[in-house]
Enzyme design. Sequence first.
Site, PDB file in Angstrom:
ATOM      1  N   HIS A 122       0.879  -1.168   0.000  1.00  0.00           N
ATOM      2  CA  HIS A 122       0.000   0.000   0.000  1.00  0.00           C
ATOM      3  C   HIS A 122       0.924   1.227   0.000  1.00  0.00           C
ATOM      4  O   HIS A 122       2.045   1.160   0.501  1.00  0.00           O
ATOM      5  CB  HIS A 122      -0.811  -0.064   1.295  1.00  0.00           C
ATOM      6  CG  HIS A 122      -1.855   0.984   1.476  1.00  0.00           C
ATOM      7  ND1 HIS A 122      -1.556   2.256   1.887  1.00  0.00           N
ATOM      8  CD2 HIS A 122      -3.189   0.948   1.333  1.00  0.00           C
ATOM      9  CE1 HIS A 122      -2.676   2.957   1.986  1.00  0.00           C
ATOM     10  NE2 HIS A 122      -3.681   2.184   1.654  1.00  0.00           N
ATOM     11  N   ASP A 200       3.516  -4.550   7.631  1.00  0.00           N
ATOM     12  CA  ASP A 200       2.251  -3.830   7.535  1.00  0.00           C
ATOM     13  C   ASP A 200       1.139  -4.860   7.709  1.00  0.00           C
ATOM     14  O   ASP A 200       0.874  -5.654   6.807  1.00  0.00           O
ATOM     15  CB  ASP A 200       2.172  -3.145   6.158  1.00  0.00           C
ATOM     16  CG  ASP A 200       0.813  -2.507   5.905  1.00  0.00           C
ATOM     17  OD1 ASP A 200      -0.126  -2.763   6.687  1.00  0.00           O
ATOM     18  OD2 ASP A 200       0.688  -1.772   4.909  1.00  0.00           O
ATOM     19  N   GLN A 203      -4.049  -5.343   6.773  1.00  0.00           N
ATOM     20  CA  GLN A 203      -5.026  -6.256   6.162  1.00  0.00           C
ATOM     21  C   GLN A 203      -4.933  -7.667   6.716  1.00  0.00           C
ATOM     22  O   GLN A 203      -5.606  -8.572   6.206  1.00  0.00           O
ATOM     23  CB  GLN A 203      -4.839  -6.291   4.632  1.00  0.00           C
ATOM     24  CG  GLN A 203      -5.141  -4.988   3.942  1.00  0.00           C
ATOM     25  CD  GLN A 203      -6.624  -4.624   3.960  1.00  0.00           C
ATOM     26  OE1 GLN A 203      -7.495  -5.439   4.271  1.00  0.00           O
ATOM     27  NE2 GLN A 203      -6.923  -3.374   3.627  1.00  0.00           N
ATOM     28  N   LYS A 226     -10.138  -1.159  10.533  1.00  0.00           N
ATOM     29  CA  LYS A 226     -10.363  -2.306   9.651  1.00  0.00           C
ATOM     30  C   LYS A 226     -10.720  -3.549  10.458  1.00  0.00           C
ATOM     31  O   LYS A 226     -10.920  -4.623   9.911  1.00  0.00           O
ATOM     32  CB  LYS A 226      -9.115  -2.579   8.812  1.00  0.00           C
ATOM     33  CG  LYS A 226      -8.797  -1.437   7.845  1.00  0.00           C
ATOM     34  CD  LYS A 226      -7.619  -1.792   6.982  1.00  0.00           C
ATOM     35  CE  LYS A 226      -7.014  -0.576   6.309  1.00  0.00           C
ATOM     36  NZ  LYS A 226      -7.821  -0.044   5.216  1.00  0.00           N
ATOM     37  N   CYS A 364      -4.894   2.781  -3.306  1.00  0.00           N
ATOM     38  CA  CYS A 364      -3.593   3.232  -2.787  1.00  0.00           C
ATOM     39  C   CYS A 364      -2.493   2.232  -3.098  1.00  0.00           C
ATOM     40  O   CYS A 364      -1.594   1.997  -2.264  1.00  0.00           O
ATOM     41  CB  CYS A 364      -3.645   3.496  -1.286  1.00  0.00           C
ATOM     42  SG  CYS A 364      -4.780   4.782  -0.837  1.00  0.00           S
TER      43      CYS A 364
HETATM   44  N1  PMP Z   1      -1.617  -0.801   4.558  1.00  0.00           N
HETATM   45  C1  PMP Z   1      -2.589  -1.523   3.997  1.00  0.00           C
HETATM   46  C2  PMP Z   1      -2.267  -2.887   3.461  1.00  0.00           C
HETATM   47  C3  PMP Z   1      -3.885  -1.005   3.939  1.00  0.00           C
HETATM   48  O1  PMP Z   1      -4.852  -1.717   3.372  1.00  0.00           O
HETATM   49  C4  PMP Z   1      -4.141   0.270   4.477  1.00  0.00           C
HETATM   50  C5  PMP Z   1      -5.521   0.886   4.439  1.00  0.00           C
HETATM   51  N2  PMP Z   1      -6.136   0.848   3.197  1.00  0.00           N
HETATM   52  C6  PMP Z   1      -3.088   0.974   5.047  1.00  0.00           C
HETATM   53  C7  PMP Z   1      -1.847   0.406   5.085  1.00  0.00           C
HETATM   54  C8  PMP Z   1      -3.263   2.343   5.622  1.00  0.00           C
HETATM   55  O2  PMP Z   1      -4.069   2.299   6.734  1.00  0.00           O
HETATM   56  P1  PMP Z   1      -4.590   3.652   7.402  1.00  0.00           P
HETATM   57  O3  PMP Z   1      -5.210   4.443   6.295  1.00  0.00           O
HETATM   58  O4  PMP Z   1      -5.598   3.178   8.395  1.00  0.00           O
HETATM   59  O5  PMP Z   1      -3.431   4.314   8.020  1.00  0.00           O
END
Ligand code: PMP
Length: 410
Positions: A122, A200, A203, A226, A364
């Site tokens: 991401h 990270d 997910q 999430k 993203c």
């Molecule tokens: N990493 C991953 C794999 C994600 O799916 C997301 C959220 N879409 C993020 C990071 C970022 O998370 P946040 O917007 O809650 O900081």
Amino acid sequence: MLDVKQIKQDFPVLQQKVNGKPIAYLDSAASAQIPRQVVEAMSQYYATSHANVHRGVHTLGERATSAYEEAREKVARFVNAPVPQNIVFTRGTTEAINLVAYAYGLHNLKEGDGIVVTLLEHHSNLVPWQQIAKLTKAKLYMVELTAEGHLDREQYRSFLKQGNIKIVAVSYASNVLGTIVPVKDLIAEAHAVGAVVIVDAAQSAPHLRIDVQDLDADFLAVSGHKMLGPTGIGFLYGKGKLLDVMEPFQLGGSMIGLVDYYESNWAEVPARFEAGTPNIVGAVGLAAAIGYLTDLGMDNVRKHEEDLLAYAWDRLDQVEGIQMYGPREPRTGLIAFNIDDTHPHDVSTVLDAEGVAVRAGHHCAQPLHKWLRVAATNRASFYIYNDEQDIDRLVTSLQKVKELFGYVTR
Ligand code: PMP
């Protein structure tokens, strides 16, 4: 087995209709819905215990501090951190990764060093490392995917062999392909060359049982929203020996030891990384969300998603003109797809009119979409409150998309 009917009762937002249709919420990978138990815990906190933390010695201040620190303990148990001090509350995954990038990366990298990321990242686990590479003149290496869509382990090993790899930043599960990455193996290989690994887990924490000690992760980042929690709260797990010697990321109140006219020193961990008044009610909500998931049992959550995924994969596979992305296994409960040449935004608009909520866009993850050779995808993601009916609704609504837009490819 999860009792989805019963679970749905806990989510008032799912009881309503949108556009005159019952809602089929298939966008939990962006943000999951929140059960009433979480909302109640937060409103109970405001009704009985709200004050600033770690400051006043009055009763409410002490209650708020206890609630906040109990939340930290719950989070620590959830990921099997050795002690609560390994947990730093953040706004979410993005802030947790930026904390590591600036408080660890910026101070520990220099010209000639390397950072390894993957094509599955991401933007929040890529852009900070691009920037740190720029600032420190370290080199960024991106592990690409095999033709089947798995991480290219050979390429990963060849990067590690380059020498001077100091940081590996890797997703546990892709937010686009759902692919579950063998992070435990990647961490072991990185450690063999002395690199520090940040995982990270945005997910994966909502879907898999996470054990930071078993993974031997150095850092691990999670978002509360999430995993049934509120927005604006998440956490960073960090090994004590790393956090203890790190400089602060943000500066101000609460993170100091002693402040004099011209200089200051820092508080112990984790306070050192929690400058300013924290999101106390968010931590309370996150703890309640963890309680809800723990009561269900993370193994049951995973099994439910696997069953739904299998059902959804088979049903979607029969939709003519559909392209589903990424390897079938191992993956979390989400499927990114395109249908004919119809733009994902058109698809999601038609689905919304049918009460079906999916996400459309690049999620993203632009480099991954570049590799997939598409600008955008639709993404249907499943969670504890979804059932086969939700997936049937998705499939039926996709037929409507084809009726409306079929002319494009006809
Ligand atoms: N990493 C991953 C794999 C994600 O799916 C997301 C959220 N879409 C993020 C990071 C970022 O998370 P946040 O917007 O809650 O900081």
